[in-house]
Design a protein around this motif. Structure first.
Motif, PDB file in Angstrom:
ATOM      1  N   UNK A  11     -85.271 121.434 -36.697  1.00 19.03           N
ATOM      2  CA  UNK A  11     -84.208 122.157 -37.048  1.00 19.03           C
ATOM      3  C   UNK A  11     -83.927 123.019 -35.657  1.00 19.03           C
ATOM      4  N   UNK A  12     -84.646 123.535 -34.980  1.00 22.04           N
ATOM      5  CA  UNK A  12     -84.602 124.017 -33.595  1.00 22.04           C
ATOM      6  C   UNK A  12     -83.850 122.889 -32.681  1.00 22.04           C
ATOM      7  N   UNK A  13     -84.598 121.783 -32.585  1.00 24.16           N
ATOM      8  CA  UNK A  13     -83.864 120.505 -31.823  1.00 24.16           C
ATOM      9  C   UNK A  13     -82.436 120.358 -32.412  1.00 24.16           C
ATOM     10  N   UNK A  14     -82.134 120.363 -33.606  1.00 29.23           N
ATOM     11  CA  UNK A  14     -80.702 120.198 -34.085  1.00 29.23           C
ATOM     12  C   UNK A  14     -79.780 121.191 -33.374  1.00 29.23           C
ATOM     13  N   UNK A  15     -80.249 122.571 -33.345  1.00 27.94           N
ATOM     14  CA  UNK A  15     -79.540 123.579 -32.964  1.00 27.94           C
ATOM     15  C   UNK A  15     -79.206 123.442 -31.395  1.00 27.94           C
ATOM     16  N   UNK A  56     -93.439 121.204 -37.897  1.00 25.35           N
ATOM     17  CA  UNK A  56     -92.625 120.079 -37.392  1.00 25.35           C
ATOM     18  C   UNK A  56     -91.226 120.319 -37.945  1.00 25.35           C
ATOM     19  N   UNK A  57     -91.131 120.644 -39.146  1.00 24.55           N
ATOM     20  CA  UNK A  57     -89.881 120.819 -39.732  1.00 24.55           C
ATOM     21  C   UNK A  57     -88.886 121.849 -39.002  1.00 24.55           C
ATOM     22  N   UNK A  94     -86.528 124.506 -45.707  1.00 24.27           N
ATOM     23  CA  UNK A  94     -87.199 124.434 -44.455  1.00 24.27           C
ATOM     24  C   UNK A  94     -87.100 125.685 -43.575  1.00 24.27           C
ATOM     25  N   UNK A  95     -85.701 126.377 -43.768  1.00 23.26           N
ATOM     26  CA  UNK A  95     -85.628 127.639 -43.087  1.00 23.26           C
ATOM     27  C   UNK A  95     -86.635 128.774 -43.611  1.00 23.26           C
ATOM     28  N   UNK A 126     -86.082 110.353 -33.543  1.00 26.28           N
ATOM     29  CA  UNK A 126     -87.393 109.604 -33.639  1.00 26.28           C
ATOM     30  C   UNK A 126     -88.237 110.601 -34.719  1.00 26.28           C
ATOM     31  N   UNK A 127     -88.124 112.004 -34.449  1.00 28.97           N
ATOM     32  CA  UNK A 127     -88.856 112.972 -35.323  1.00 28.97           C
ATOM     33  C   UNK A 127     -88.397 113.000 -36.630  1.00 28.97           C
ATOM     34  N   UNK A 128     -86.924 112.952 -36.815  1.00 27.55           N
ATOM     35  CA  UNK A 128     -86.322 113.030 -38.056  1.00 27.55           C
ATOM     36  C   UNK A 128     -86.634 111.577 -38.857  1.00 27.55           C
ATOM     37  N   UNK A 129     -86.636 110.583 -38.194  1.00 27.85           N
ATOM     38  CA  UNK A 129     -86.889 109.331 -38.981  1.00 27.85           C
ATOM     39  C   UNK A 129     -88.288 109.394 -39.623  1.00 27.85           C
ATOM     40  N   UNK A 130     -89.392 110.026 -38.699  1.00 31.20           N
ATOM     41  CA  UNK A 130     -90.738 110.046 -39.044  1.00 31.20           C
ATOM     42  C   UNK A 130     -90.850 111.090 -40.320  1.00 31.20           C
TER      43      UNK A 130
END
Length: 828
Positions: free
Chosen positions: A74-78, A69-70, A3-4, A129-133
């Motif tokens: 990843x940005x949300x996780x950070x 989206x990916x 993804x990166x 929610x985004x990760x599950x989708x």
């Protein structure tokens, strides 16, 4: 390609410079930059909605969309990791705040971390929610042969509702932004003055998900992260729209999310220099303090309105949604100056039958529409059905939002104008009341506003853009509860003076069920006890709100404290878990347990089973106690104001008063307790006697009549008491503890016999026939027959002997609701 790397390629294609991360230890440097400079660096008004590029094929656009989206995920996780680091010291600092040498005071702690937990919850929900989708769309094990199917599924990957839900709550950042400079100032002052805080604030570390790559942050740098994040929201949505075909099911939702994001930033940019002041044609400046949707019942009809609280006035408006591509507008309804404004509020009363039927119909329709959304499968047909169902669901929720509120806040102006606002949540009402009351205290009469200018400014100043609806929630939230949540309110302590108080409990989630309940009001006490069980059917619940309210004769109720508890599915179980929660002035002890299970459609409001004439064990089990509430409430009221009443329990109250109280206990405990406080004390004592007299089986089981008859004839006192106590232990728990509770009360009454003329023998004579009865003679009855005169003698002797016994065990009024673990004190 991971993804990166995909994200890097995506950025390079758009000529965006990329700086790779280093694995070495380095401090996250905070750049000095004011809020106004930061937010004005992104001018949302200059961003136009993107046209769908024609240079890429549909497949290429969908592939690029997936990459975007990916990268967002990843940005949300950070970002979530940074918020976690920011919140890491909160628990220790809160514990320190209660000591003699706090690192931060409670007020400073609230200022530094204001709105941060709420922002974390918002982004955690979006991230989950985004990760599950994305995981459901492209599982890691997908085979190369599935490429064609994957491309087809790309067009069915729906995430627009997640972005719309997140952006609809972006107003949370408004409070953070307004508080940011105060928070930074507290951090700087405490860093200079306290070595302990300086050590903490300058060395907050993250391992970035690995043991090798670490980053050291300062607290001030971490507080900057939400500011940086909110300015990127519009750009993220813009990038996503550029790679979303116009015919895609997400396009309309993403457009709306972008519009809301731009509107939010416009409002913040406009207010960053003036602190959200509004310049009017007459000259004064006023600041917007709070806004939100309420129900206005001023003219006898219910209307959903958008209420704005300024520093000197309340403005009620009607939102008029604009056609596509244009801006929303507000229409003026009414305004009230805050100077001299008087507030009166009241908790909700029982809804009338017709209203309950209407609400039940609406909730049933919401439930069915929700089930339809969850059951639809993929495909173009799904998008059409989902859009229709969501539209209907939104309409039903708006109807429920309009017709369900029943907590009243009355506004009375010195000019004679009055308006009434209705709220579904007592917690929300109290927040509005606090905010208005705080401003009315020091307000003076101001120049009447230019209503046209003021109403026109609402679009840019508003922080709440739409009513709180659940229509945007398309899937199940893993961190929410679905099942039965039981709450037992045990007691409260910390009151400054004896007060009648009750506790209100509210649970969030979808609106299928009525998730509000209140305990009955206690007698005047410094340490009120209820041990009252409240049960909720919950679907989507994530938090529980508590309010402790005092009641005074002739005065308005007053909220002594309130708090919110996050419901963690991992921490709740089928076993009771006891907690002590601080609510400003008081602390409340309660127990929680949760039983997960699929829920049935909402049923109509069940009629409370009658209390009088029902088996005592059944009533106790229903109420979750060992001593029924009717017994405890009557005893407490008699002890409050009837201990010196001559002939108490011998002189009966009027039959009509007793009948009215009996009917109230059979229908609504809370209403019954309110009536109890205003009834004559002899009517209260009469209700207690009537309850025991109408039990289908006497309090002391009939099978013990003959053994007790033999026991009272034992001449040796010690042997007689031992035998009677042994027989008492054989009674069912509810009967035994209710009997012991009554005996202890009657002994306290007899201690005032020099005033009330009620000795132990008098009390035994009054209660004996109600508490003990011989078995009914008939076929199969093997015991000796008892004539009426002997029966009364035995009844009085048995009760009198128990009243004289010094070795009676203590009564336990409630069942055990705590688990094996020690009590947990939860500090909010």
């Amino acid at each position: 390609m991971d993804v990166y790397q995909e994200a890097l390629l995506y950025l390079e294609e758009r000529n965006i410079p990329v700086e790779t991360e280093s694995d070495v230890l380095e401090e996250d440097v905070f750049h000095e930059e004011s809020v106004s400079c930061l937010l004005s660096s992104l001018n949302p008004e200059s961003i136009e909605l993107p046209d769908t590029p024609n240079s890429f094929s549909l497949e290429e656009m969908l592939e690029r969309r997936l990459v975007v989206l990916r990268s967002i995920l990843e940005s949300e996780e950070v970002y979530l990791r940074e918020l976690d680091i920011l919140l890491t010291p909160v628990k220790a600092l809160r514990a320190s705040a209660g000591t003699s040498q706090p690192v931060l005071s409670s007020q400073q702690l609230q200022t530094v971390f204001y709105q941060v937990p709420e922002l974390k919850d918002l982004h955690q929900s979006f991230y989950s929610g985004l990760k599950a989708r994305l995981n459901a769309h492209s599982p890691p094990e997908a085979a190369p042969d599935d490429e064609v199917e994957m491309k087809f599924r790309d067009s069915e990957l729906i995430v627009g509702d997640l972005f719309l839900k997140m952006v609809s709550q972006i107003g949370l950042y408004g409070g953070f932004i307004e508080n940011y400079e105060k928070a930074v100032e507290v951090v700087r002052q405490c860093t200079h003055s306290d070595q302990r805080f300086r050590t903490l604030a300058e060395s907050m570390m993250s391992n970035n998900g690995t043991d090798k790559a670490r980053t050291i942050y300062t607290l001030e740098a971490l507080l900057y992260k939400p500011l940086d994040r909110v300015t990127k929201t519009t750009l993220v949505l813009l990038d996503l729209l550029k790679t979303t075909p116009s015919e895609h099911g997400d396009y309309a939702a993403l457009q709306e999310a972008l519009r809301l994001s731009r509107s939010f930033l416009s409002g913040v940019n406009e207010s960053s220099q003036s602190k959200r002041d509004v310049t009017l044609s007459r000259g004064p400046r006023r600041q917007l303090m709070r806004d939100g949707f309420v129900v206005d019942a001023s003219e006898g009809t219910r209307s959903l309105r958008h209420l704005f609280l300024y520093t000197d006035l309340l403005l009620c408006t009607r939102l008029k949604h604009a056609v596509r591509g244009k801006q929303d507008q507000y229409r003026f309804c009414w305004y009230l100056p805050l100077a001299g404004l008087r507030l009166r509020w009241s908790a909700g009363q029982e809804q009338i039958s017709d209203t309950n039927i209407r609400l039940h119909t609406i909730r049933s329709k919401i439930y069915l529409l929700r089930q339809q959304l969850l059951q639809h499968s993929g495909g173009s047909k799904f998008l059409t059905l989902a859009a229709r169902s969501k539209k209907k669901l939104e309409q039903m929720e708006l109807m429920l939002l309009t017709h369900s509120p029943h907590h009243r806040l009355e506004l009375h102006s010195p000019s004679g104008k009055s308006h009434t606002l209705l709220f579904s949540s007592l917690y929300e009402l109290e927040e509005w009341r606090e905010a208005i009351h705080k401003l009315t205290a020091d307000n003076v009469e101001t120049v009447p506003p230019d209503l046209l200018t003021l109403t026109g400014a609402c679009v840019k100043l508003r922080m709440t853009r739409q009513p709180t609806l659940h229509s945007a929630d398309a899937g199940e939230d893993e961190e929410s509860l679905c099942g039965t949540l039981d709450v037992v309110i045990h007691s409260a302590f910390g009151l400054q003076e004896p007060t009648c108080v009750y506790v209100c409990v509210e649970v969030d989630g979808y609106e299928f069920y009525n998730n509000q309940a209140q305990t009955h009001s206690s007698i005047q006490s410094l340490n009120p006890q209820w041990d009252q069980e409240l049960s909720f059917q919950v679907d989507g619940a994530q938090s529980l709100k508590l309010l402790c309210v005092s009641q005074s004769d002739g005065q308005d109720d007053a909220v002594l404290g309130k708090t919110t508890v996050k419901l963690d599915p991992a921490a709740l179980s089928r076993r009771w878990r006891r907690q002590t929660l601080p609510l400003q002035q008081v602390e409340v002890m309660l127990s929680l347990r949760f039983s997960p299970h699929p829920l049935r459609p909402p049923g109509s409001a069940l009629q409370q089973p009658p209390v009088f004439g029902a088996a005592l064990e059944a009533v106790a089990r229903q109420e979750g106690v060992l001593v029924p509430h009717v017994v405890r409430c009557c005893v407490e009221e008699v002890e409050r104001r009837g201990m010196e009443e001559v002939g108490i329990y011998r002189v009966s109250g009027t039959a009509s008063d007793i009948g009215a109280l009996k009917a109230a206990f059979n229908s609504n405990l809370r209403e019954a307790v309110s009536q109890l406080r205003g009834a004559e004390v002899n009517a209260v004592s009469g209700v207690l006697k009537l309850y025991f007299r109408e039990l289908p089986e006497p309090l002391i089981p009939t099978e013990l009549f003959h053994p007790l008859t033999e026991a009272v004839e034992i001449q040796d006192l010690d042997s007689r008491l031992a035998s009677m106590l042994s027989l008492l232990q054989s009674c069912p728990d509810a009967n035994r503890h209710s009997f012991l509770y009554l005996l202890q009360h009657l002994r306290r009454v007899s201690e005032r016999q020099h005033v009330n003329k009620m000795s132990l023998l008098n009390l035994a004579t009054v209660f004996g026939p109600s508490l003990l009865r011989p078995p009914v003679a008939g076929p199969g009855h093997g015991g000796p027959t008892v004539d009426i005169s002997q029966e009364v003698v035995v009844q009085v002797q048995v009760v009198f002997s128990y009243l004289q016994c010094d070795g009676l065990p203590e009564a336990r009024i409630s069942a055990l609701h705590d688990s094996d673990s020690e009590d947990e004190t939860t500090h909010m």
